[in-house]
Design an enzyme around this catalytic site. Sequence first.
Site, mmCIF file in Angstrom:
data_model
loop_
_atom_site.group_PDB
_atom_site.id
_atom_site.type_symbol
_atom_site.label_atom_id
_atom_site.label_comp_id
_atom_site.label_asym_id
_atom_site.label_seq_id
_atom_site.Cartn_x
_atom_site.Cartn_y
_atom_site.Cartn_z
ATOM 1 N N THR A 93 -6.134 -27.990 -17.601
ATOM 2 C CA THR A 93 -6.727 -26.670 -17.392
ATOM 3 C C THR A 93 -7.333 -26.611 -15.988
ATOM 4 O O THR A 93 -7.267 -27.574 -15.228
ATOM 5 C CB THR A 93 -7.802 -26.388 -18.449
ATOM 6 O OG1 THR A 93 -8.760 -27.458 -18.431
ATOM 7 C CG2 THR A 93 -7.175 -26.296 -19.835
ATOM 8 N N TYR A 94 -7.946 -25.458 -15.677
ATOM 9 C CA TYR A 94 -8.429 -25.218 -14.307
ATOM 10 C C TYR A 94 -9.410 -26.303 -13.878
ATOM 11 O O TYR A 94 -10.309 -26.690 -14.631
ATOM 12 C CB TYR A 94 -9.084 -23.842 -14.222
ATOM 13 C CG TYR A 94 -9.333 -23.377 -12.805
ATOM 14 C CD1 TYR A 94 -8.299 -23.360 -11.871
ATOM 15 C CD2 TYR A 94 -10.598 -22.974 -12.397
ATOM 16 C CE1 TYR A 94 -8.526 -22.942 -10.569
ATOM 17 C CE2 TYR A 94 -10.829 -22.541 -11.104
ATOM 18 C CZ TYR A 94 -9.788 -22.536 -10.195
ATOM 19 O OH TYR A 94 -10.006 -22.132 -8.902
ATOM 20 N N LEU A 95 -9.239 -26.791 -12.647
ATOM 21 C CA LEU A 95 -9.961 -27.976 -12.189
ATOM 22 C C LEU A 95 -11.296 -27.686 -11.526
ATOM 23 O O LEU A 95 -12.029 -28.628 -11.225
ATOM 24 C CB LEU A 95 -9.072 -28.761 -11.217
ATOM 25 C CG LEU A 95 -8.603 -28.031 -9.950
ATOM 26 C CD1 LEU A 95 -8.389 -29.027 -8.814
ATOM 27 C CD2 LEU A 95 -7.276 -27.315 -10.203
#
Length: 712
Positions: free
Chosen positions: A212-214
């Site tokens: 998922t978004y980092l």
Amino acid sequence: MLEQQKALGCHVTVARVVFHEVTEDAIKNALMSPRCIDMDLVNAYLARRSLDYLIGFGISPLLWRKLPGCQSAGRVQSAALALVCDRETEVEQFSPQEYWTVDTDFKTQSSKGLCLTSRIKHLNSKKLDQLSISSQLEAQAIQKRIYSCQFEVKGVKRSNIHKNPLMPYITSSLQQDAANKLHFAAGYTMEVAQKLYEGIGLSSEQATGLITYLRTDGYHISDGAAEDIRSLVKERYGEQYATDDIRKYLKKVKNAQEAHEAIRPTSIRRLPSSLIGILDEDCLKLYTLIWRRTMACQMEASTTELIQVDIGNPEGDMTFHSSASRLDFKGYQAVYADTEAGGSSENSEGDAAHQDNFEALSKLEMKDLVSPVNVHLVQHYTKPPPRYSEGALIKKLEELGIGRPSTYASIMRVLEDRKYVTMKSQVVHPEFRGRMVSAFLSHLFSEIADYRFTANMETELDNVSAGSTEWKGLLKDYWERFNKYCVDASKWDVRKVERMLEDKFCSILFPELGGTSRICPSCSEGTLRFKVSTYSEGYCLGCDRHPKCKYITRTLSDEDDENEASEETPMLFEPRLLGLMPDTSEKVFLKKGPFGNYIQVGEDRKGASQKKASLSKVNDVDSFTIEDAIELLHYPKILGKHPGDEHPVLITHSKAGFSVRHKRSLAPLPKSADPKKITLERALKLLKGKYVKKNGRPPGKTKKDAEVIEWH
């Protein structure tokens, strides 16, 4: 903006859709609940950007003028630099203290040859701390007393320790763990994570994002993903390893926005072992780190049985303590021992269970007699606080509420690019340039350099986003205070800044002299001073009688610190007397200037110009003799007259090497040629060659052509 450009058709409504998870359910729910743009959030963004501009664009030009070569000083960057420099000062000022530990091996009747090692904790009924035993004499006195006493078990305590798994990764904790376990720099961690986020092409699928978004500071995981994790835990390890319900993590980072989920695999069932051969080594290591942490966060706590035994003399004024532990239930640690699922091996997270003495300690009961066998006296010295690793610095910034998750990697990159800090053996070391900037800011911008300033500003900006603070008023308040610092700092001239830095770093600049006597070794009248070069990035030590005395030391460049051998080189480069000129008996010195080594005939005298010769092409300066200097000083040497115009043809020497010159024509001498053996005939041939420069440019070129070539 769309309305201003008349890009909207009739009866078109524009709305803001917000979701905090990139999952199907979250996006559908968001589309069902559109809202207007929250101008408080917009204003908070505008305020943050404006404050960064005001501070960065206010301080940086002052740095350029007062400390040439120091390129910038931003709001968050300066706070991070101050942490590193303050820690370096603590290390330098640290004074080690001696202390001793006393460990005793006790033998029990049921131990069958196994000795229990215990450390003394109480002496004369007083609890001992780390520095209580400060000398060898005290330790030996305790040793003698131990051998003369009888001991028995005074207390046995059994307890169970439950250790919960760590929370799933956010940006800062991923950077810290990758630095500590994989030795990745923060910037490199983000590059690898970006590859995992953008995805790869799997066998039967299109490009698939693996995580998922980092860039996130939220610990929450979507309910659907959490259920899938619990299901996989039950399948791989058993029902007892999964939590009864979804474990939710509500702890907030200071000033957290929580706009995204924690960092987790997009599909927990995509095991790291299934990606071997598909991902490169570093991507696989980071994915394995994320997968294991995500699995563990929905697993039960591990259980460790701990036994603590107190051993003392009958009088009760001397007590020893011993402990041992045994892992009863792995819990979440099972995922770290699962080599079949992992793409790379890693030790179990947390402290390993020490089971060496567990069985022996478990057999002890109250009043059991024990006898001392060996007493180990060990000398120690207190150690200075450790310098920050990249992960530790990020953790400290996070604790203080300085910066955002997406900014930590860029902060570290800027500090290294500006040559304010360097990484040595995974540790952040401040360069002298960085320490000057930090000292400059702490002296002239005391409020800005304070850690609390940046942290409090983040809180004020959050108040703007909450609608409780008006953003323009906040900007006006900060600008009025900050502008006073800028006005006061602009009144400081370079010399005053030099004196301030000289006083602060005297022990570093003059280590051989101890800060006591700084008489110029050249003229014996002036005083050595710290100087800033106005036209370059150099910083040096030089005589304050300049230009009467032109003595300077080597430049204090950051590159010198990269070579450990430089510690053996004295900091001050004193002029070396080579000898006397045979005809005039003038002294010949070997000196070092801003453009390299050179030889000079005679001492510095006001109004006089001494003969000099460059040594830029001489590799071994240490073996340079007076004979070599005299030979070099013979140049320029006349070879004869040119047959065409009767003007002299000479051999000259400069920092570029040896050349043949005739009027304004210059021909470089080949590197293999010996200048002593060059004849007039050979010089004339060189002047006809293709490398000849006339009027400082190649033949056939006009001045305008030369300028164009030089520009390119």
